[in-house]
Design a protein around this motif. Structure first.
Motif, PDB file in Angstrom:
ATOM      1  N   ASP A 140     138.527  77.865  53.942  1.00 52.94           N
ATOM      2  CA  ASP A 140     138.560  77.545  55.325  1.00 52.94           C
ATOM      3  C   ASP A 140     139.798  77.867  56.008  1.00 52.94           C
ATOM      4  OD1 ASP A 140     136.409  77.535  56.869  1.00 52.94           O
ATOM      5  OD2 ASP A 140     136.542  75.507  57.718  1.00 52.94           O
ATOM      6  N   ASN A 141     141.199  77.382  55.266  1.00 52.56           N
ATOM      7  CA  ASN A 141     142.392  77.481  56.016  1.00 52.56           C
ATOM      8  C   ASN A 141     143.106  78.911  55.393  1.00 52.56           C
ATOM      9  OD1 ASN A 141     143.271  74.827  57.587  1.00 52.56           O
ATOM     10  ND2 ASN A 141     141.922  74.197  55.791  1.00 52.56           N
TER      11      ASN A 141
ATOM     12  N   SER B 230     141.869  82.028  64.749  1.00 51.19           N
ATOM     13  CA  SER B 230     140.639  82.252  64.572  1.00 51.19           C
ATOM     14  C   SER B 230     139.988  81.732  65.886  1.00 51.19           C
ATOM     15  CB  SER B 230     140.070  81.142  63.388  1.00 51.19           C
ATOM     16  OG  SER B 230     140.388  79.836  64.063  1.00 51.19           O
TER      17      SER B 230
ATOM     18  N   GLY C  93     138.945  78.975  66.664  1.00 46.36           N
ATOM     19  CA  GLY C  93     137.727  78.002  66.676  1.00 46.36           C
ATOM     20  C   GLY C  93     137.899  76.781  67.513  1.00 46.36           C
ATOM     21  N   GLU C  94     137.296  75.851  66.950  1.00 50.54           N
ATOM     22  CA  GLU C  94     137.309  74.561  68.025  1.00 50.54           C
ATOM     23  C   GLU C  94     138.439  74.105  68.332  1.00 50.54           C
ATOM     24  OE1 GLU C  94     135.939  69.946  67.837  1.00 50.54           O
ATOM     25  OE2 GLU C  94     134.741  71.329  66.385  1.00 50.54           O
TER      26      GLU C  94
ATOM     27  N   HIS D 240     138.227  86.706  62.427  1.00 48.20           N
ATOM     28  CA  HIS D 240     138.925  85.953  63.531  1.00 48.20           C
ATOM     29  C   HIS D 240     138.330  86.823  64.622  1.00 48.20           C
ATOM     30  CE1 HIS D 240     142.282  83.675  61.314  1.00 48.20           C
ATOM     31  NE2 HIS D 240     141.148  83.415  60.951  1.00 48.20           N
TER      32      HIS D 240
ATOM     33  N   HIS E  88     135.285  86.273  66.693  1.00 50.88           N
ATOM     34  CA  HIS E  88     135.116  85.030  67.688  1.00 50.88           C
ATOM     35  C   HIS E  88     135.304  85.165  69.103  1.00 50.88           C
ATOM     36  CE1 HIS E  88     135.672  82.142  63.739  1.00 50.88           C
ATOM     37  NE2 HIS E  88     134.674  82.720  63.778  1.00 50.88           N
TER      38      HIS E  88
ATOM     39  N   ASP F  55     139.996  73.305  61.079  1.00 50.96           N
ATOM     40  CA  ASP F  55     138.591  73.518  60.482  1.00 50.96           C
ATOM     41  C   ASP F  55     138.380  72.490  59.512  1.00 50.96           C
ATOM     42  OD1 ASP F  55     138.731  75.771  62.050  1.00 50.96           O
ATOM     43  OD2 ASP F  55     139.507  77.098  60.550  1.00 50.96           O
ATOM     44  N   PHE F  56     138.307  72.943  58.127  1.00 47.19           N
ATOM     45  CA  PHE F  56     138.090  71.945  56.838  1.00 47.19           C
ATOM     46  C   PHE F  56     139.109  71.251  56.794  1.00 47.19           C
ATOM     47  CE2 PHE F  56     136.564  70.636  52.711  1.00 47.19           C
ATOM     48  CZ  PHE F  56     135.117  70.647  52.963  1.00 47.19           C
TER      49      PHE F  56
END
Length: 611
Positions: free
Chosen positions: A106-107, A299, A301-302, A326, A329, A468-469
């Protein structure tokens, strides 16, 4: 009669043991250590490493748990830019690796994972720890968290599958790859067909770039009054070019949380971290009447987009990245630029310099000699100077910033340690154009006034955090891997007492390897992020308490010096020179004020929005 022509005999193929082939190929690509836990099904690989080690080559580092081995390979890969390698035996050895492998997946950390299997003839007969499709199917499990995943079912497959795995790990999107190899195949002879040079050529990173999109971006920039940059965690090798671009265009820049360590946080154009545990000054910079926002190597992401903030995900956005996953998104972006990030910015800089020469210097670097830095806005700046006991986490970050050299690598573990480090931790490295030393002082305008196309080899910077993870305990193993990859630089692992109770045994690996790792435990006798999350959400306060433990005494029982720090004054009792010159780890048990709430509002916002 004519004499028969002399036909030269063909060169006989070079035959080596399968395990020896694996070791020789790893040596050919510059890998010098393998992290893992040995076992019967993987024994031939350790035998091959023993031979290599006697000849000054590859050698094993024995982790205490396979997850720790994967975390170590992760840290090694981030520090060196090489592929991290971890190995485990079949069955539970393989399943113990999965959390660390999923984290790397995930990274996007390049990693080769090798697990053993019982011999092929006993498949389906109930062999001990069988983990092929006829047992506990670990190959199937790894399929969800690897870029390439296969069982080597015949020895003639080994070289081809090994090379394919290394190629997949080396090219974007990076990530772990997995080979599951039966014991009898590891013992079998195999023909070695590739030279080290041929293997290195196959793994060379391409400089592919969408030239049309770069020209289009340059045209957009020419017509733009004000630009802001969001620098993401994948910008490591391109950071010098990106920084020079910011200076040429006088563009403010912010970083995502995982990119803070790539830049010097005292540059006059830096406005702070955007996203989880970030700074209001970063948000303000993106909203400061900018015409374009360049999001680079992130990415979105959140944690890296401010929980999908509309101040970024809008029509002003230009997303620059090497990975389609990426770019997917940001479908609302004005433009997407695909390509190797370093190459994109080298092309942009070339265009700017050409225009500078032909059109009377429209792209002139800003003179920062008298520039004033717009301060990065800290949430509670008064607490970085607090003398209270127990020590404020804000003050702890300042003490670490002041007392450790510029070459220090910091790794912050999942939980409160990440939030405190992202918001408050600084770097003493201020030798670059337009820098302001931490916590005030005069500017240092010494070396490196301009970018000259130099290649950056510091792939992950001075601060490493997970997005992420994010498993607890990652930083403990990763710090060992970083130190093994860069043994001449001090490494600091910032972790909580909850994470240390999960994975703290890996400190003995640092001791055995003689690595200068300082383990800093934020000790509040609690799972801190759980505790504060429950309070902020108005939830039941339950299941966050941890026992009161003297971690310094635990360390001393393992032969590691330990110190309890209860107040800022206790830092003055430490002999930092001795700690930094010691060939081995040190543990600091920091009794922090557990009532201090970390900057985690973004995470709470997301959780509350999911209700």
């Amino acid at each position: 009669m004519k004499s028969a022509a002399v036909v030269p005999l063909a060169t006989p193929p070079v035959m080596v043991g399968a395990a020896t082939l694996i070791v020789s190929y790893l040596e050919a690509i510059g890998v010098d250590v393998v992290f893992g836990v040995p076992g019967g099904a993987i024994e031939p690989l350790y035998n091959a490493m023993a031979v290599s080690m006697r000849q000054g080559g590859l050698r094993p580092v024995v982790a205490r748990h396979e997850a720790g081995a994967a975390f170590m390979a992760d840290g090694y890969a981030r520090e060196t830019g090489k592929i991290g390698v971890c190995v485990a035996t079949s069955g539970p050895g393989a399943t113990n690796l999965i959390t660390g492998v999923a984290c790397a997946y995930d990274n996007k950390v390049p990693m080769l994972v090798i697990t053993g299997q019982p011999s092929l003839p006993v498949f389906g007969k109930g062999a001990l720890q069988e983990s092929a499709c006829t047992g506990i199917n670990t190959v199937g499990m790894f399929g969800h968290c690897t870029r390439y995943n296969t069982l080597v079912s015949h020895v003639d497959q080994l070289e081809t599958k090994l090379v394919q795995a290394l190629m997949r790990a080396s090219q974007p999107p990076h990530g772990p790859v997995h080979l599951s190899i039966p014991l009898d195949l590891l013992r079998s002879p195999v023909e070695q067909r590739l030279s080290p040079q041929a293997l290195q050529a196959l793994l060379r990173k391409p400089s592919l770039v969408d030239e049309d999109m770069v020209h289009s971006l340059f045209t957009s920039l020419q017509a733009t009054r004000k630009v802001a940059l969001i620098i993401g965690g994948d910008c490591g090798e391109a950071i010098d070019a990106i920084t020079h671009f910011a200076e040429m265009t006088n563009s403010s820049f912010v970083t995502t949380p995982d990119a803070k360590g790539l830049i010097n946080p005292h540059h006059v154009l830096y406005r702070g971290v955007f996203g989880f545990a970030g700074h209001s000054s970063a948000q303000d910079a993106l909203n400061d009447n900018v015409d374009l926002i360049l999001a680079i190597g992130t990415s979105l992401g959140e944690w890296t987009s401010g929980a999908w903030s509309q101040s970024v995900l809008n029509g002003k956005l230009i997303h620059i990245d090497a990975m389609d996953e990426h770019l997917r998104h940001s479908p609302m972006a004005r433009q997407h630029v695909r390509g190797r990030i370093r190459t994109v910015f080298e092309r942009l800089l070339d265009m700017m310099h050409i225009e500078q020469e032909s059109l009377g210097m429209p792209w002139s670097p800003t003179d920062f000699k008298h520039a004033k830095q717009n301060a990065v806005t800290l949430r509670e700046p008064e607490k970085i100077h607090s003398d209270a006991t127990p020590i404020k986490p804000q003050r702890l970050m300042v003490e670490l910033s002041k007392r450790l050299p510029p070459t220090t690598r910091f790794l912050a573990d999942a939980g409160n340690a990440t939030a405190w480090a992202i918001h408050y931790l600084e770097s003493r490295n201020n030798r670059r154009l337009g820098l302001v030393p931490p916590y005030g002082g005069s500017q240092d305008l010494a070396a490196n006034r301009a970018w000259h196309g130099e290649r950056r080899h510091d792939h992950a910077g001075w601060l490493r955090v997970l997005m992420d993870f994010a498993p607890m305990g990652w930083a403990i193993g990763a710090a060992v891997g970083v130190a093994r990859g860069k043994p001449d630089c001090p490494v600091v692992c910032l972790t909580g007492d909850g994470s240390y109770l999960m994975n703290g045994q890996e400190i003995t690996v640092a001791a055995q390897e003689g690595l200068t790792v300082i383990f800093v435990i934020l000790n509040d006798s609690a799972l801190g992020m759980v505790k504060h999350g429950q309070r902020l959400a108005g939830a039941e306060r339950i299941a966050f308490e941890l026992p009161t433990v003297n971690y310094a005494l635990m360390a001393e029982a393992m032969g590691v010096p330990g110190h309890v720090i209860e107040s800022p004054e206790d830092f003055n009792k430490l002999d930092m020179a001795q700690i930094l010159n010691r060939n081995g780890p040190t543990l600091l048990d920091i009794r922090i004020d557990g009532e201090e709430v970390p900057p985690m509002s973004l995470r709470m916002q997301t959780l509350e929005g999911a209700v």
